[in-house]
Design a protein around this motif. Structure first.
Motif, mmCIF file in Angstrom:
data_model
loop_
_atom_site.group_PDB
_atom_site.id
_atom_site.type_symbol
_atom_site.label_atom_id
_atom_site.label_comp_id
_atom_site.label_asym_id
_atom_site.label_seq_id
_atom_site.Cartn_x
_atom_site.Cartn_y
_atom_site.Cartn_z
ATOM 1 N N ARG A 148 3.507 5.426 -6.257
ATOM 2 C CA ARG A 148 2.529 6.021 -7.435
ATOM 3 C C ARG A 148 1.922 6.976 -7.132
ATOM 4 O O ARG A 148 1.262 7.097 -8.002
ATOM 5 N N GLY A 149 0.788 6.813 -6.216
ATOM 6 C CA GLY A 149 -0.720 8.040 -6.339
ATOM 7 C C GLY A 149 -1.749 7.351 -7.339
ATOM 8 O O GLY A 149 -2.698 7.940 -7.668
ATOM 9 N N ASN A 150 -1.435 6.364 -7.049
ATOM 10 C CA ASN A 150 -2.657 4.629 -7.844
ATOM 11 C C ASN A 150 -3.474 4.420 -6.672
ATOM 12 O O ASN A 150 -3.778 3.142 -6.424
ATOM 13 N N ASN A 151 -3.694 5.016 -5.537
ATOM 14 C CA ASN A 151 -4.686 3.980 -4.284
ATOM 15 C C ASN A 151 -5.442 4.393 -4.118
ATOM 16 O O ASN A 151 -6.509 5.042 -4.186
ATOM 17 N N VAL A 152 -6.156 3.169 -4.629
ATOM 18 C CA VAL A 152 -7.328 3.001 -5.619
ATOM 19 C C VAL A 152 -8.556 3.034 -4.360
ATOM 20 O O VAL A 152 -8.061 2.507 -3.162
ATOM 21 N N SER A 154 1.073 -1.204 0.542
ATOM 22 C CA SER A 154 -0.069 0.311 0.202
ATOM 23 C C SER A 154 0.681 2.079 -0.167
ATOM 24 O O SER A 154 0.414 2.442 -0.752
ATOM 25 N N ASP A 198 1.952 1.475 -3.228
ATOM 26 C CA ASP A 198 0.393 2.536 -4.266
ATOM 27 C C ASP A 198 0.464 3.792 -3.470
ATOM 28 O O ASP A 198 0.131 4.515 -4.787
ATOM 29 N N TRP A 199 0.602 4.263 -3.145
ATOM 30 C CA TRP A 199 0.130 5.701 -2.465
ATOM 31 C C TRP A 199 1.642 6.275 -2.617
ATOM 32 O O TRP A 199 1.526 8.208 -3.749
#
Ligand code: UDP
Ligand code: MG
Length: 331
Positions: free
Chosen positions: A268-272, A262, A265-266
């Motif tokens: 990379r800025g793609n935390n859905v 996570s 992801d955070w």
């Protein structure tokens, strides 16, 4: 193996009874006849007895037992103050019998266990065994439910680290020496089938056939079976606690991996929005935590009961009569 030949023993049959009014008379007759035969065949000594243990029966069992004992001096009746359960009833009988007997065989009141196996028990005893385990040949006389639960039970017991012997259900001979050793074990949570094999001693196994219950119905309710199963595991092994530890390590590693994922992801800025994942993870962790607490609680409960040092049974009345002044002289 001991070389010294043993003397013919004074044998006590210890028979636990809980609401067995339909069967005790027949049981006393069959067992009495067997004792007579064994005595004639010089396999047991004079003074051998049948010791019924009334485990707080609510029906006419105790009255019947007293009637039977009045007619036959070989019959003794230990009556407990309440219903302490099968294991405690057996223990009460064995501990009372060991004061008089050289060997004790515990056997159920319903005549399910083949009484003819006593000859085999006795010959193993004469060869020097201190404990002889009766193991049932098969389970064709049981219902499908009992068969399935019993099989699952033994599998689970072994998996969880209990020392119980498969298909051995308290039909067992113990010598006075083994009983004296057993009396040193002071635990409240008694699981004899698991405990006795851990004592050691020279032992043997005798195979016997199981018949259908002579009369009445099984006194082992589902809840009593469940309690016995739990006792069998928690009083013999701490493996469940270790499993929890293992689970904890696994969950910790899993959460570390999830953290890294996570965080990446955070960055990379793609935390859905992950509603499902969050829900599943918290449900799993919540479930495991509660289960673990339950298991730990079970052990704490056991410790709690042990620290009280309560008596494991209380004997209300005892009927025991001397056969005659020459009892045991022919040994
Ligand atoms: N028994 C007992 N106390 C109890 C339950 C059972 O003394 O609380 C005795 C019962 O009278 C019998 C023996 O334990 O002599 C075995 O019980 P049962 O035959 O009902 O069990 P099953 O053979 O069905 O496992
Ligand atoms: Mg039975």
């Amino acid at each position: 193996m001991t070389e010294t030949k043993r003397q013919i023993p004074i044998l006590y049959l210890v028979v636990p009874c809980y609401n067995e009014e339909e069967v005790v008379e027949k049981t006393a007759a069959v067992m009495g006849e067997k004792l007579t035969r064994l005595e004639q065949e010089k396999k047991i000594a004079k003074g051998s007895k049948i010791m019924f243990v009334n485990d707080g029966s609510k029906d006419g069992t105790l009255r019947l037992l007293h009637e039977i004992a009045a007619k036959d001096k070989r019959i003794s009746v230990v009556s407990l103050a309440g219903n302490y359960g099968h294991q405690s009833a057996i223990l009460a009988g064995m501990m009372t019998a060991r004061e008089h007997a050289d060997a004790v065989v515990t056997i159920d009141a319903d005549l399910q266990q083949d009484i003819e196996a006593l000859d085999l028990f006795l010959s193993s005893y004469m060869e020097g065994c201190e404990v002889v385990y009766g193991v049932r040949n098969d389970r064709h006389s049981d219902g499908i439910f009992k068969k399935l639960t019993a099989t699952a039970y033994y599998k689970l017991m072994h998996m969880l680290g209990s020392t119980v012997m498969t298909n051995h259900a308290d039909y067992r001979l113990m010598s006075k020496k083994a009983l004296d050793a057993l009396s040193e074990y002071q635990e409240t949570n008694l699981f004899l089938r698991g405990l006795i094999p851990t004592m050691g001693f020279i032992s043997d196994v005798v195979y016997f056939d199981v018949k259908a219950r002579e009369a009445g119905h099984s006194k082992y309710t589902l809840s009593k079976m469940f309690t016995l199963a739990m006792d069998g595991i928690t009083s013999m092994s701490v493996r469940p606690l270790r499993l929890i530890g293992g689970l904890g390590v696994f969950m910790f590693l899993f959460s570390m991996v999830m953290c890294v994922i996570s965080l990446v992801d955070w960055v990379r800025g793609n935390n859905v929005p992950g509603y499902t994942t969050t829900l599943i993870v918290s449900l799993i962790i919540g479930g495991i935590t509660l289960l673990s607490l339950g298991i730990i609680g079970e052990y704490i409960g056991k410790i709690y009961m042990e620290t009280k040092h309560r008596p494991r049974y209380i004997i209300d009345t005892l009927v025991w009569r001397k056969e005659d002044e020459n009892a045991g002289e022919e040994r």
